[in-house]
Design a protein around this motif. Structure first.
Motif, PDB file in Angstrom:
ATOM      1  N   ALA A 113       0.847  -1.215   0.000  1.00 22.29           N
ATOM      2  CA  ALA A 113       0.000   0.000   0.000  1.00 22.29           C
ATOM      3  C   ALA A 113       0.871   1.250   0.000  1.00 22.29           C
ATOM      4  O   ALA A 113       0.606   2.215  -0.738  1.00 22.29           O
ATOM      5  CB  ALA A 113      -0.920  -0.012   1.216  1.00 22.29           C
ATOM      6  N   GLY A 114       1.923   1.233   0.823  1.00 21.54           N
ATOM      7  CA  GLY A 114       2.829   2.385   0.874  1.00 21.54           C
ATOM      8  C   GLY A 114       3.533   2.594  -0.453  1.00 21.54           C
ATOM      9  O   GLY A 114       3.667   3.714  -0.937  1.00 21.54           O
ATOM     10  N   TRP A 115       3.990   1.489  -1.057  1.00 23.53           N
ATOM     11  CA  TRP A 115       4.689   1.612  -2.339  1.00 23.53           C
ATOM     12  C   TRP A 115       3.796   2.262  -3.401  1.00 23.53           C
ATOM     13  O   TRP A 115       4.244   3.156  -4.122  1.00 23.53           O
ATOM     14  CB  TRP A 115       5.131   0.231  -2.842  1.00 23.53           C
ATOM     15  CG  TRP A 115       6.252  -0.394  -2.082  1.00 23.53           C
ATOM     16  CD1 TRP A 115       7.239   0.238  -1.379  1.00 23.53           C
ATOM     17  CD2 TRP A 115       6.504  -1.800  -1.951  1.00 23.53           C
ATOM     18  NE1 TRP A 115       8.087  -0.698  -0.829  1.00 23.53           N
ATOM     19  CE2 TRP A 115       7.677  -1.939  -1.168  1.00 23.53           C
ATOM     20  CE3 TRP A 115       5.862  -2.941  -2.423  1.00 23.53           C
ATOM     21  CZ2 TRP A 115       8.206  -3.189  -0.841  1.00 23.53           C
ATOM     22  CZ3 TRP A 115       6.398  -4.184  -2.104  1.00 23.53           C
ATOM     23  CH2 TRP A 115       7.553  -4.299  -1.319  1.00 23.53           C
ATOM     24  N   VAL A 116       2.558   1.784  -3.485  1.00 18.02           N
ATOM     25  CA  VAL A 116       1.651   2.326  -4.511  1.00 18.02           C
ATOM     26  C   VAL A 116       1.407   3.816  -4.260  1.00 18.02           C
ATOM     27  O   VAL A 116       1.451   4.632  -5.191  1.00 18.02           O
ATOM     28  CB  VAL A 116       0.322   1.534  -4.535  1.00 18.02           C
ATOM     29  CG1 VAL A 116      -0.714   2.254  -5.373  1.00 18.02           C
ATOM     30  CG2 VAL A 116       0.557   0.115  -5.063  1.00 18.02           C
ATOM     31  N   ALA A 117       1.174   4.168  -3.005  1.00 20.04           N
ATOM     32  CA  ALA A 117       0.919   5.580  -2.688  1.00 20.04           C
ATOM     33  C   ALA A 117       2.144   6.435  -3.019  1.00 20.04           C
ATOM     34  O   ALA A 117       2.022   7.523  -3.607  1.00 20.04           O
ATOM     35  CB  ALA A 117       0.544   5.715  -1.211  1.00 20.04           C
ATOM     36  N   HIS A 118       3.330   5.956  -2.679  1.00 18.88           N
ATOM     37  CA  HIS A 118       4.555   6.720  -2.977  1.00 18.88           C
ATOM     38  C   HIS A 118       4.780   6.819  -4.487  1.00 18.88           C
ATOM     39  O   HIS A 118       5.230   7.864  -4.983  1.00 18.88           O
ATOM     40  CB  HIS A 118       5.780   6.076  -2.313  1.00 18.88           C
ATOM     41  CG  HIS A 118       5.964   6.512  -0.894  1.00 18.88           C
ATOM     42  ND1 HIS A 118       6.662   7.645  -0.533  1.00 18.88           N
ATOM     43  CD2 HIS A 118       5.512   5.978   0.258  1.00 18.88           C
ATOM     44  CE1 HIS A 118       6.638   7.781   0.791  1.00 18.88           C
ATOM     45  NE2 HIS A 118       5.952   6.777   1.294  1.00 18.88           N
ATOM     46  N   ALA A 119       4.482   5.755  -5.213  1.00 23.84           N
ATOM     47  CA  ALA A 119       4.652   5.801  -6.670  1.00 23.84           C
ATOM     48  C   ALA A 119       3.758   6.892  -7.256  1.00 23.84           C
ATOM     49  O   ALA A 119       4.193   7.703  -8.091  1.00 23.84           O
ATOM     50  CB  ALA A 119       4.312   4.439  -7.283  1.00 23.84           C
ATOM     51  N   ARG A 120       2.517   6.948  -6.794  1.00 26.61           N
ATOM     52  CA  ARG A 120       1.585   7.968  -7.305  1.00 26.61           C
ATOM     53  C   ARG A 120       2.042   9.366  -6.887  1.00 26.61           C
ATOM     54  O   ARG A 120       1.980  10.314  -7.670  1.00 26.61           O
ATOM     55  CB  ARG A 120       0.170   7.709  -6.762  1.00 26.61           C
ATOM     56  CG  ARG A 120      -0.415   6.411  -7.225  1.00 26.61           C
ATOM     57  CD  ARG A 120      -0.761   6.415  -8.686  1.00 26.61           C
ATOM     58  NE  ARG A 120      -1.836   7.349  -8.992  1.00 26.61           N
ATOM     59  CZ  ARG A 120      -2.435   7.441 -10.166  1.00 26.61           C
ATOM     60  NH1 ARG A 120      -2.051   6.664 -11.170  1.00 26.61           N
ATOM     61  NH2 ARG A 120      -3.402   8.324 -10.373  1.00 26.61           N
ATOM     62  N   GLU A 121       2.507   9.478  -5.657  1.00 34.48           N
ATOM     63  CA  GLU A 121       2.947  10.795  -5.188  1.00 34.48           C
ATOM     64  C   GLU A 121       4.149  11.275  -6.007  1.00 34.48           C
ATOM     65  O   GLU A 121       4.231  12.432  -6.411  1.00 34.48           O
ATOM     66  CB  GLU A 121       3.312  10.721  -3.703  1.00 34.48           C
ATOM     67  CG  GLU A 121       3.622  12.089  -3.100  1.00 34.48           C
ATOM     68  CD  GLU A 121       3.964  11.991  -1.613  1.00 34.48           C
ATOM     69  OE1 GLU A 121       4.864  11.214  -1.255  1.00 34.48           O
ATOM     70  OE2 GLU A 121       3.336  12.723  -0.821  1.00 34.48           O
ATOM     71  N   GLN A 122       5.071  10.342  -6.277  1.00 33.61           N
ATOM     72  CA  GLN A 122       6.253  10.705  -7.063  1.00 33.61           C
ATOM     73  C   GLN A 122       5.846  11.179  -8.456  1.00 33.61           C
ATOM     74  O   GLN A 122       6.383  12.155  -8.986  1.00 33.61           O
ATOM     75  CB  GLN A 122       7.194   9.504  -7.171  1.00 33.61           C
ATOM     76  CG  GLN A 122       8.471   9.790  -7.954  1.00 33.61           C
ATOM     77  CD  GLN A 122       9.303  10.899  -7.333  1.00 33.61           C
ATOM     78  OE1 GLN A 122       9.450  10.949  -6.115  1.00 33.61           O
ATOM     79  NE2 GLN A 122       9.833  11.806  -8.157  1.00 33.61           N
ATOM     80  N   GLN A 123       4.863  10.479  -9.048  1.00 33.20           N
ATOM     81  CA  GLN A 123       4.455  10.833 -10.410  1.00 33.20           C
ATOM     82  C   GLN A 123       3.865  12.245 -10.467  1.00 33.20           C
ATOM     83  O   GLN A 123       3.999  12.921 -11.481  1.00 33.20           O
ATOM     84  CB  GLN A 123       3.438   9.819 -10.935  1.00 33.20           C
ATOM     85  CG  GLN A 123       4.118   8.507 -11.335  1.00 33.20           C
ATOM     86  CD  GLN A 123       3.120   7.374 -11.487  1.00 33.20           C
ATOM     87  OE1 GLN A 123       1.990   7.468 -11.019  1.00 33.20           O
ATOM     88  NE2 GLN A 123       3.540   6.309 -12.126  1.00 33.20           N
ATOM     89  N   THR A 124       3.231  12.675  -9.360  1.00 33.63           N
ATOM     90  CA  THR A 124       2.638  14.019  -9.388  1.00 33.63           C
ATOM     91  C   THR A 124       3.714  15.098  -9.491  1.00 33.63           C
ATOM     92  O   THR A 124       3.422  16.214  -9.916  1.00 33.63           O
ATOM     93  CB  THR A 124       1.762  14.300  -8.144  1.00 33.63           C
ATOM     94  OG1 THR A 124       2.602  14.207  -6.990  1.00 33.63           O
ATOM     95  CG2 THR A 124       0.594  13.340  -8.030  1.00 33.63           C
TER      96      THR A 124
END
Ligand code: ACO
Length: 362
Positions: free
Chosen positions: A331-342
């Protein structure tokens, strides 16, 4: 230059904060003790993903969508599972996850978060010659993982214990696997590629691969009979004591206390209680030995020490402990991946060349 990027701030995040001196973990404005044992894993997934998907539902519907994602993963990957068993159980899980589409939708994200919880029990059952069990999309995430592993509905206490574990490890600042995830996400490669990078980093014993060796250490010390002398010997031979030390925490890892309390609740007078009593003695001996060997460092118990006891009590074999860690951290990885993409910015640091230069021809 910091060899291990110590103290380098490489991202801004709203997701979690690790206070290494205060021994506090904050996840999206909530302290760990506020969440662990009180929020379900599905609720924490909703919390972490909030703002990163336009179609994110409320936590009740999110729990149902996570259940649906478990079923989708099982249906999609079930035929391939026997062919994955030629490698260790963690690599088999990772290989299965690599077959999920590299998309960017909420459905893609939930499949990636659900996948370790589905693939790990299925692969373990196949390995012991049993048929994998299909998920129950309406069940609680942790409870379903245990039922798919053991074939019977787990007790409420055990279900709660695993759920608390998944919440406790769901995110933890810019640890090695999360950083690896963000690097790949910054290339816009897709969520599966980013999570696979995290999976690769988590496997190592200096990160998420430590709890299996913690059990081996406890068994070796039990056979040897003298914890302090066994531990001193390890240090003399340049070995690290598994389940101790952390790059950020200079005090006790707050996750260790949460998980120790969970193991104690499970323990009672039975095997888990005896194991806990022994582990507490080993922990004290290790802290004494480490203090004497490295007086300039503050090396304290980390999350992996009590993770090992909890996952052993839950019936997972030691070589699948890192899989269960991945089931929480996904869950953390997915959230961080999305945050990074922003941020829209490729992560591309510099290296300093220290090798020979070509001869310059005049
Ligand atoms: N056993 C023995 N010595 C240790 C340990 C340990 N567990 N942890 C740190 N040290 C020593 C190192 O050998 C080094 O000594 P030196 O300076 O004399 O060479 C020194 O302490 C380094 O200390 P730090 O900078 O505080 O630690 P570092 O950031 O390098 O390492 C790590 C952190 C990798 C977690 C380390 O403590 C370790 O290897 N622990 C054992 C494995 C483990 O438990 N991993 C799980 C970590 S938690 C997680 O990732 C989820």
């Amino acid at each position: 230059m910091a060899n291990g990027l110590d103290d380098v701030v490489a991202a801004e995040t709203v997701l979690s904060d690790v206070d290494g001196l205060g021994g506090r973990l904050t996840i999206r404005g909530h302290s760990l003790p506020e969440l662990a044992g009180r929020w379900s894993y599905a609720q924490v997934v909703q919390l972490l993903l909030d703002g990163f998907f336009d179609d994110l539902p409320g936590d009740v519907e999110l729990a149902a969508r996570l259940g649906q994602a478990r079923s989708e993963v099982f249906e999609r990957l079930r035929p391939m599972l026997p062919s994955l068993l030629s490698v260790d159980i963690y690599s088999a899980m990772r290989a299965g996850m690599a077959l999920l589409p590299d998309g960017e939708t909420l459905a893609d994200a939930l499949r990636l978060i659900a996948a370790p919880a589905v693939l790990t029990p299925a692969l373990l059952r196949l390995r012991r010659g049993e048929q994998p069990l299909a998920p129950d999309a309406r069940a609680d995430h942790a409870g379903d993982m245990l039922r798919m592993l053991n074939g019977t509905v787990a007790s409420p206490a055990l279900t709660k214990a695993l759920d608390t574990y998944l919440v406790t490890v769901c995110d933890h600042g810019l640890n090695a696997s999360t950083f690896a995830t963000r690097v790949v996400a910054s290339t816009q490669a897709g969520l599966t590629s980013a999570v696979l990078a995290g999976l690769g980093a988590l496997k190592g014993p200096l990160h998420g691969g430590a709890p299996g060796p913690v059990i081996e250490m406890l068994d070796a010390i039990a056979a040897h009979g003298d914890a302090a002398s066994w531990l001193r010997d390890e240090i003399v031979h340049g070995e690290r004591i598994m389940g101790f030390g952390h790059r950020i925490y200079r005090v006790r890892d707050p996750r260790a206390d949460v998980l120790k309390a969970v193991v104690r609740q499970l323990g009672g007078e039975g095997d888990t209680g005896n194991r806990l009593a022994f582990a507490e003695k080993v922990e004290q001996a290790a802290l004494d030995v480490l203090r004497a060997a490295k007086p300039e460092r503050s090396i304290q118990t980390n999350v992996e020490f009590y993770t090992a006891l909890l996952l052993e009590a839950a019936g997972f074999p030691t070589d699948a402990f890192s899989n269960v860690f991945a089931a929480g951290r996904a869950a953390g990885w997915v959230a961080h991946a999305r945050e990074q993409q922003t941020t829209g910015r490729l992560i591309r640091p510099q290296s300093r060349y220290v090798g020979p230069m070509p001869d310059l021809v005049a």
